[in-house]
Design a protein around this motif. Structure first.
Motif, PDB file in Angstrom:
ATOM      1  N   TRP A 141       7.917 -54.364  20.220  1.00  0.00           N
ATOM      2  CA  TRP A 141       8.247 -55.749  20.556  1.00  0.00           C
ATOM      3  C   TRP A 141       9.539 -55.754  21.379  1.00  0.00           C
ATOM      4  O   TRP A 141      10.621 -55.536  20.856  1.00  0.00           O
ATOM      5  N   ASN A 142       9.398 -55.936  22.683  1.00  0.00           N
ATOM      6  CA  ASN A 142      10.536 -56.097  23.594  1.00  0.00           C
ATOM      7  C   ASN A 142      11.529 -54.930  23.564  1.00  0.00           C
ATOM      8  O   ASN A 142      12.748 -55.139  23.509  1.00  0.00           O
TER       9      ASN A 142
ATOM     10  N   ASN B 147      -1.313 -57.619  21.745  1.00  0.00           N
ATOM     11  CA  ASN B 147      -1.561 -58.857  21.001  1.00  0.00           C
ATOM     12  C   ASN B 147      -1.076 -60.072  21.792  1.00  0.00           C
ATOM     13  O   ASN B 147      -0.110 -59.988  22.556  1.00  0.00           O
ATOM     14  N   LYS B 148      -1.727 -61.204  21.567  1.00  0.00           N
ATOM     15  CA  LYS B 148      -1.363 -62.447  22.254  1.00  0.00           C
ATOM     16  C   LYS B 148      -0.269 -63.214  21.523  1.00  0.00           C
ATOM     17  O   LYS B 148       0.242 -64.215  22.016  1.00  0.00           O
ATOM     18  N   GLU B 149       0.105 -62.728  20.345  1.00  0.00           N
ATOM     19  CA  GLU B 149       1.205 -63.312  19.584  1.00  0.00           C
ATOM     20  C   GLU B 149       1.854 -62.214  18.753  1.00  0.00           C
ATOM     21  O   GLU B 149       1.292 -61.133  18.581  1.00  0.00           O
ATOM     22  N   ASN B 150       3.042 -62.513  18.264  1.00  0.00           N
ATOM     23  CA  ASN B 150       3.750 -61.552  17.416  1.00  0.00           C
ATOM     24  C   ASN B 150       3.206 -61.666  15.997  1.00  0.00           C
ATOM     25  O   ASN B 150       3.495 -62.626  15.284  1.00  0.00           O
ATOM     26  N   LEU B 151       2.427 -60.686  15.596  1.00  0.00           N
ATOM     27  CA  LEU B 151       1.771 -60.717  14.286  1.00  0.00           C
ATOM     28  C   LEU B 151       2.649 -60.169  13.175  1.00  0.00           C
ATOM     29  O   LEU B 151       2.271 -60.242  12.004  1.00  0.00           O
TER      30      LEU B 151
ATOM     31  N   ARG C 228      16.414 -65.020  12.786  1.00  0.00           N
ATOM     32  CA  ARG C 228      15.061 -64.921  12.242  1.00  0.00           C
ATOM     33  C   ARG C 228      14.911 -63.724  11.328  1.00  0.00           C
ATOM     34  O   ARG C 228      14.234 -63.782  10.302  1.00  0.00           O
TER      35      ARG C 228
ATOM     36  N   ASN D 241       3.309 -56.390  20.178  1.00  0.00           N
ATOM     37  CA  ASN D 241       3.311 -57.722  19.582  1.00  0.00           C
ATOM     38  C   ASN D 241       3.781 -58.791  20.568  1.00  0.00           C
ATOM     39  O   ASN D 241       4.779 -59.477  20.348  1.00  0.00           O
ATOM     40  N   ASN D 242       3.056 -58.901  21.675  1.00  0.00           N
ATOM     41  CA  ASN D 242       3.321 -59.952  22.668  1.00  0.00           C
ATOM     42  C   ASN D 242       4.736 -59.861  23.241  1.00  0.00           C
ATOM     43  O   ASN D 242       5.455 -60.865  23.320  1.00  0.00           O
ATOM     44  N   SER D 243       5.123 -58.659  23.664  1.00  0.00           N
ATOM     45  CA  SER D 243       6.442 -58.474  24.286  1.00  0.00           C
ATOM     46  C   SER D 243       6.528 -59.266  25.581  1.00  0.00           C
ATOM     47  O   SER D 243       5.541 -59.385  26.326  1.00  0.00           O
ATOM     48  N   ALA D 244       7.726 -59.762  25.859  1.00  0.00           N
ATOM     49  CA  ALA D 244       7.957 -60.521  27.094  1.00  0.00           C
ATOM     50  C   ALA D 244       8.649 -59.684  28.160  1.00  0.00           C
ATOM     51  O   ALA D 244       8.967 -60.192  29.240  1.00  0.00           O
TER      52      ALA D 244
END
Length: 293
Positions: A10-11, A65-69, A241, A43-46
């Motif tokens: 993730w990112n 993935n299309k979202e961070n699960l 978070r 996990n949907n990294s930007a």
């Protein structure tokens, strides 16, 4: 299949590239007869992590993935299709050092009661990272969360949870090693289950280790294998978070494993943990504001 490697990202694009490069080198060093597969769950990294992996590391089985699960659910995606008799969980902010995977494989094959073996983790500067913990107890976490372990690091009572008396320089059984790099027997995973997806991020590997030891297996740490761990590169991007996720994860762990017979402490545990979470968030926000000014 000898080994399945699972990386959840993730990112962390730049670090992920280094991770996959060192991983490929180590897997190649095991020879042509060694059969392995590598799963990357992004996990949907930007930051273009998935695109980079597809372009530069086509040998990896990529799922974008299309979202961070979350960490647990993303790992389980790969576990469900992994075919290796052994599974290596590897963080994207790691660099596998020469010979590390071979040492871990040899160790677990020569210790039939070991369900998990973890390497010695190194900080970015090469110093030893304290990566092993005892399972959290109610009072142990009180000492940790209010800062007594930091104020009195030489006190055995306050420092017990983080095993501050252990220099991470000898092989030994442990409760819960850092989840940055864990070699796991698939047969044990099939018996005790995969990661609990009720944990979004943090404490899912603690719960897993607890269930594994409860089932009668051993968890080991060996300094003969080393992995550089650039600690917290994903977490620090969303600090607030992650503070909330950490405290919620600890409460879930408490509720699953320690509540029985002590139900009366449940509201105290929840209220205390969440109050400390918001206090930490306030302190972080104030520190950030002061830094900006």
């Amino acid at each position: 299949m000898d080994l399945s490697v699972v990386v959840v990202s993730w990112n962390t694009r730049a670090l992920l590239s280094k991770c996959l490069t060192t991983l490929k080198s180590e897997l190649d060093s095991l020879g042509p007869n060694f059969k392995s597969e590598v799963f990357l769950i992004d996990n949907n990294s930007a930051d273009g992590s998935a695109e980079m992996a597809a372009a530069e590391h086509p040998w990896v089985n990529l799922t974008a993935n299309k979202e961070n699960l979350g960490f647990a659910k993303a790992n389980n995606q790969a576990f469900r299709v992994a075919k290796g008799r052994l599974v290596l969980l590897l963080n994207p902010d790691t660099e596998v050092q020469p010979g590390a995977i071979a040492v871990l494989l040899d160790f677990i094959d020569s210790h039939p009661d070991a369900a998990i073996v973890a390497p010695q983790l190194l900080n970015s500067d090469g110093s030893v990272q304290r990566s092993c913990r005892e399972f959290p107890t109610f009072m142990g976490m009180v000492y940790e969360l209010i800062g007594l372990s930091k104020m009195f690091p030489d006190n055995q009572t306050f420092g017990r949870y983080k095993m501050l008396d252990f220099n991470h320089d000898t092989e030994r059984q442990v409760d819960q090693p850092e989840g940055a790099c864990l070699l796991v027997r698939r047969s044990v995973m099939d018996k005790v289950g995969m990661l609990d997806e009720g944990f979004f991020m943090l404490f899912e590997e603690v719960d897993w280790c607890y269930r594994i030891i409860e089932a009668g297996y051993q968890i080991w740490f060996t300094p003969r294998a080393q992995v550089i761990h650039h600690y917290g590169q994903s977490i620090k991007q969303v600090k607030v978070r992650m503070i909330l996720s950490s405290h919620r994860g600890l409460y879930r762990f408490w509720h699953k494993h320690y509540r029985q017979g002590r139900w009366y402490l449940d509201p105290i545990a929840y209220t205390g943990l969440m109050s400390l979470a918001y206090f930490r968030i306030l302190a972080h926000s104030l520190k950030a504001a002061i830094t900006r000014s």
